[in-house]
Structure formats: C-alpha cells, structure tokens
Scaffold this motif. Structure first.
Motif, PDB file in Angstrom:
ATOM      1  N   SER A   2      -7.209  10.801  -9.201  1.00 34.56           N
ATOM      2  CA  SER A   2      -7.328   9.354  -9.392  1.00 34.56           C
ATOM      3  C   SER A   2      -7.767   8.659  -8.108  1.00 34.56           C
ATOM      4  N   GLU A  50     -15.046   7.173 -13.393  1.00 36.44           N
ATOM      5  CA  GLU A  50     -14.255   8.246 -13.997  1.00 36.44           C
ATOM      6  C   GLU A  50     -12.964   8.485 -13.216  1.00 36.44           C
ATOM      7  N   ALA A  51     -13.051   8.514 -11.894  1.00 41.27           N
ATOM      8  CA  ALA A  51     -11.861   8.718 -11.062  1.00 41.27           C
ATOM      9  C   ALA A  51     -10.927   7.512 -11.145  1.00 41.27           C
ATOM     10  N   ASP A  54      -8.786   7.576 -14.236  1.00 43.37           N
ATOM     11  CA  ASP A  54      -7.878   8.727 -14.284  1.00 43.37           C
ATOM     12  C   ASP A  54      -6.554   8.363 -13.617  1.00 43.37           C
ATOM     13  N   GLY A  55      -5.956   7.237 -14.040  1.00 48.25           N
ATOM     14  CA  GLY A  55      -4.666   6.814 -13.501  1.00 48.25           C
ATOM     15  C   GLY A  55      -4.749   5.844 -12.341  1.00 48.25           C
TER      16      GLY A  55
END
Length: 145
Positions: A2, A50-51, A54-55
């Motif tokens: 993340s 995208e990262a 991811d949280g």
C-alpha cells in the motif's frame, strides 16, 4: 504494497471542523437525491493508483500538522465542463485521528510511504483527542505531542 497520499486540508481549523464539513456535504447530497459519498477533487491523477487502493489513505495536514487520515476507496479521473482533466479521490467518510506530525505547506498532494506515515491514535492515547484543539496545537508547537 500500500501507499498513501498527503494533502493540505485548506479551510479546516481542526479534525472536528473537517468532520462537520463531511457530514454537511453528505447531507446535502442525500437531500439532492445524489449518491452520498465523500470525495475530494484534485487536478492530477495519481499514477500509482493501484498501490493507493491497496489499503492506502489520504492523510490530512491541518494547521501545519498531519492530524488525521481517511481511507481511499476509489480514484476516478474525469473531464470537467471546461475540458480540464481532474480526479475524484473517493474517501471513506470516517476520519481516523493520528499522531500529530509537523508538515510545511506544499501545493497539491504528495505520496506518503507507510513507514513515514504517523500512527493512528490507539486506545491508550485516544485521550489526546479529548483535549481542546488549541491546547493540542500548543502542545504540538512545543514538540510535546
């Protein structure tokens, strides 16, 4: 892995002020029959979406200190009525108080690696949020919180 964003929360005097603004905007959307979701509009679209999704969270700098965060739910690029590309950073409306971390003013947003992000206020330290905003600010200026 993340990744987070950090941004100035222009116009907010405190976490409580931000929460009040969020509740007001969500209420306006409901009354207008629109989907009630909180988003922040920005000019640039993050290339590392995208990262971030991811949280990741958006950490808010209020009055010179990172004070809270909101989880990133979605990133939606769009073109406004003037033909300018913009982006909605869709956020979980829940505001999570964090340790205060001093930050100088900057424009736009920046990426924030998890290792550099302030911790969420835990159960044993949640009493800090009960202090009046001005007292918290003074303690932060003195480097005590």
């Amino acid at each position: 892995m993340s990744l987070n964003l950090i941004k100035l929360c222009v116009g907010a005097e405190s976490i409580e002020d931000l929460e009040t603004w969020i509740a007001f905007r969500l209420g306006e959307m409901r009354r207008a029959g629109e989907p009630a979701e909180q988003f922040h509009t920005t000019r640039m679209v993050p290339k590392r979406a995208e990262a971030l999704l991811d949280g990741g969270s958006l950490y808010w700098v209020i009055k010179g200190n990172v004070q809270c965060r909101q989880r990133l739910v979605d990133i939606r690029p769009f073109t406004d009525a003037d033909g300018i590309g913009r982006c909605h950073l869709v956020l979980d409306p829940r505001v999570v108080p964090t340790d205060w971390q001093p930050r100088r003013a900057f424009q736009g947003w920046r990426y924030l690696e998890p290792k550099d992000a302030p911790r969420d206020l835990g159960e044993g330290r949640a009493g800090w949020t009960a202090l009046p905003t001005e007292l918290r600010r003074e303690l932060a200026d003195l480097g005590l919180i």
